[in-house]
Design an enzyme around this catalytic site. Structure first.
Site, PDB file in Angstrom:
ATOM      1  N   ARG A 102      26.062  47.707  24.664  1.00  0.00           N
ATOM      2  CA  ARG A 102      27.629  47.395  24.956  1.00  0.00           C
ATOM      3  C   ARG A 102      28.389  48.255  26.145  1.00  0.00           C
ATOM      4  O   ARG A 102      29.329  47.341  26.845  1.00  0.00           O
ATOM      5  CB  ARG A 102      28.524  47.282  23.793  1.00  0.00           C
ATOM      6  CG  ARG A 102      29.444  47.907  23.049  1.00  0.00           C
ATOM      7  CD  ARG A 102      29.815  45.901  23.971  1.00  0.00           C
ATOM      8  NE  ARG A 102      29.106  44.958  23.199  1.00  0.00           N
ATOM      9  CZ  ARG A 102      28.816  43.712  24.420  1.00  0.00           C
ATOM     10  NH1 ARG A 102      29.587  42.895  25.261  1.00  0.00           N
ATOM     11  NH2 ARG A 102      28.384  42.647  23.650  1.00  0.00           N
ATOM     12  N   LYS A 137      48.333  48.313  39.190  1.00  0.00           N
ATOM     13  CA  LYS A 137      48.420  47.901  37.620  1.00  0.00           C
ATOM     14  C   LYS A 137      46.560  48.041  37.766  1.00  0.00           C
ATOM     15  O   LYS A 137      46.240  46.664  37.211  1.00  0.00           O
ATOM     16  CB  LYS A 137      49.421  46.555  37.747  1.00  0.00           C
ATOM     17  CG  LYS A 137      50.571  46.702  38.443  1.00  0.00           C
ATOM     18  CD  LYS A 137      51.334  45.369  38.170  1.00  0.00           C
ATOM     19  CE  LYS A 137      53.063  45.444  38.658  1.00  0.00           C
ATOM     20  NZ  LYS A 137      53.092  44.667  38.377  1.00  0.00           N
ATOM     21  N   LYS A 169      60.764  51.581  46.881  1.00  0.00           N
ATOM     22  CA  LYS A 169      61.202  51.242  45.865  1.00  0.00           C
ATOM     23  C   LYS A 169      62.045  50.807  45.687  1.00  0.00           C
ATOM     24  O   LYS A 169      62.669  51.278  45.532  1.00  0.00           O
ATOM     25  CB  LYS A 169      59.941  50.161  44.860  1.00  0.00           C
ATOM     26  CG  LYS A 169      58.383  50.491  44.880  1.00  0.00           C
ATOM     27  CD  LYS A 169      57.786  50.722  44.446  1.00  0.00           C
ATOM     28  CE  LYS A 169      57.385  49.408  42.859  1.00  0.00           C
ATOM     29  NZ  LYS A 169      57.041  47.805  43.373  1.00  0.00           N
ATOM     30  N   GLU A 199      60.674  47.605  50.378  1.00  0.00           N
ATOM     31  CA  GLU A 199      60.458  46.331  49.480  1.00  0.00           C
ATOM     32  C   GLU A 199      61.950  46.330  49.285  1.00  0.00           C
ATOM     33  O   GLU A 199      63.163  47.051  48.759  1.00  0.00           O
ATOM     34  CB  GLU A 199      60.164  46.620  47.475  1.00  0.00           C
ATOM     35  CG  GLU A 199      60.204  45.786  46.458  1.00  0.00           C
ATOM     36  CD  GLU A 199      59.899  46.240  45.670  1.00  0.00           C
ATOM     37  OE1 GLU A 199      59.002  46.237  44.660  1.00  0.00           O
ATOM     38  OE2 GLU A 199      60.939  46.490  44.010  1.00  0.00           O
ATOM     39  N   ASP A 220      60.132  41.080  47.348  1.00  0.00           N
ATOM     40  CA  ASP A 220      59.873  40.641  46.520  1.00  0.00           C
ATOM     41  C   ASP A 220      60.554  39.430  45.463  1.00  0.00           C
ATOM     42  O   ASP A 220      61.908  39.363  45.683  1.00  0.00           O
ATOM     43  CB  ASP A 220      60.682  42.354  45.130  1.00  0.00           C
ATOM     44  CG  ASP A 220      60.070  42.077  43.557  1.00  0.00           C
ATOM     45  OD1 ASP A 220      59.054  41.674  43.636  1.00  0.00           O
ATOM     46  OD2 ASP A 220      61.442  42.455  43.070  1.00  0.00           O
TER      47      ASP A 220
END
Length: 281
Positions: A102, A137, A169, A199, A220
């Site tokens: 597994r 992410k 950002k 960004e 963005d």
């Protein structure tokens, strides 16, 4: 062929997964039903078409419980496979193979799913010149492996962490006061090998950012019209990366706007597992 990850990066993940699955008493089912010295021959088989990544995960899981196992990979990571295609032959102690099954399948299926989805995006933008890249992410603890799977699918890696590139950002900009000031500070602090990306979310911010010479500008959630306008205004002064609202349905249009890079968080956070099974031979 994608250069494989060294075992030393994969082994800790496999070991932790085995410890989680075997628990305090081991595989009590196999201990009850299977003689200790029994051997089992089996084959890993793709149930659906896709791109393979993570063969070493299956090998290391089995080897951790049976160091003498005979393991033969029939394909390489990065290979496109069809439904029913055999991936790996293994001959091992039966209890060991059943105990590792597994964990090996979980990691192999997950990473192959990432590679398969990445290949779909790469194929969708073929001929445009745009490059498909991943993001941060990722699943905690699996970043190196998931980014490896992206490479197996034909994609390219964005930064690996907060320490290998500067990416300004919206909240950084808010803390600094303006796009220009944020880029100015970043350029002043960056070493000669450190890239600076910022960004932005408007064409007005693009003009401000370009004055300070960032290496990369992330556009963005721009509309297709604004992406094309940004490409025209930038005139090659910075690499342009499109981000936000990217799907298999929209990625071709985004690529045709002329941007250099398209980042897709879904490659790692939303890839479906590639169905792979283990059958006794």
């Amino acid at each position: 062929m994608t250069e494989p990850l060294p075992d030393l990066l994969i082994s800790p993940v496999v070991q932790a997964a085995l410890a989680e699955d075997l628990g305090r008493a081991g595989d009590v089912t196999s201990q009850a039903c299977v003689p200790a010295e029994a051997r089992l021959r089996a084959v890993f088989v793709a149930r659906k078409p896709g791109v393979v990544a993570g063969l070493a995960c299956a090998r290391l899981a089995i080897a951790a419980l049976d160091p003498g196992a005979d393991f033969k990979a029939i394909v390489e990571d990065g290979a496109r496979v069809s439904a029913g295609q055999q991936l790996i032959w293994v001959d091992a102690n039966a209890r060991a193979l059943l105990g590792a099954e597994r964990v090996g399948l979980n990691l192999l299926g997950h990473l192959s799913g990432v590679a398969t989805l990445t290949r779909a995006y790469v194929d969708a933008v073929e001929g445009t010149g745009a490059v498909i890249v991943d993001t941060r992410k990722t699943t905690p603890g699996l970043r190196a492996m998931e980014k490896y799977a992206v490479r197996c699918g034909g994609g390219v890696n964005h930064r690996f962490g907060l320490d290998d590139a500067i990416l300004i950002k919206d909240n950084h900009i808010a803390a600094c006061g303006s796009v220009g000031e944020a880029v100015r500070r970043a350029k002043a602090a960056a070493g000669h090998l450190m890239k600076v990306e910022v960004e932005i979310d408007s064409l007005a911010q693009l003009e401000e950012a370009l004055k300070y010479g960032p290496d990369v500008v992330m556009l963005d959630n721009f509309s297709l019209a604004d992406l094309a306008e940004a490409v025209g205004r930038a005139k090659g002064r910075a690499v342009l990366e499109a981000s936000g609202g990217v799907s298999l349905e929209t990625v071709r249009g985004i690529a045709e706007s002329g941007v250099d890079v398209i980042s897709v968080g879904a490659l790692t956070h939303s890839a479906s597992v590639l169905d792979i099974g283990l059958d006794a031979a």
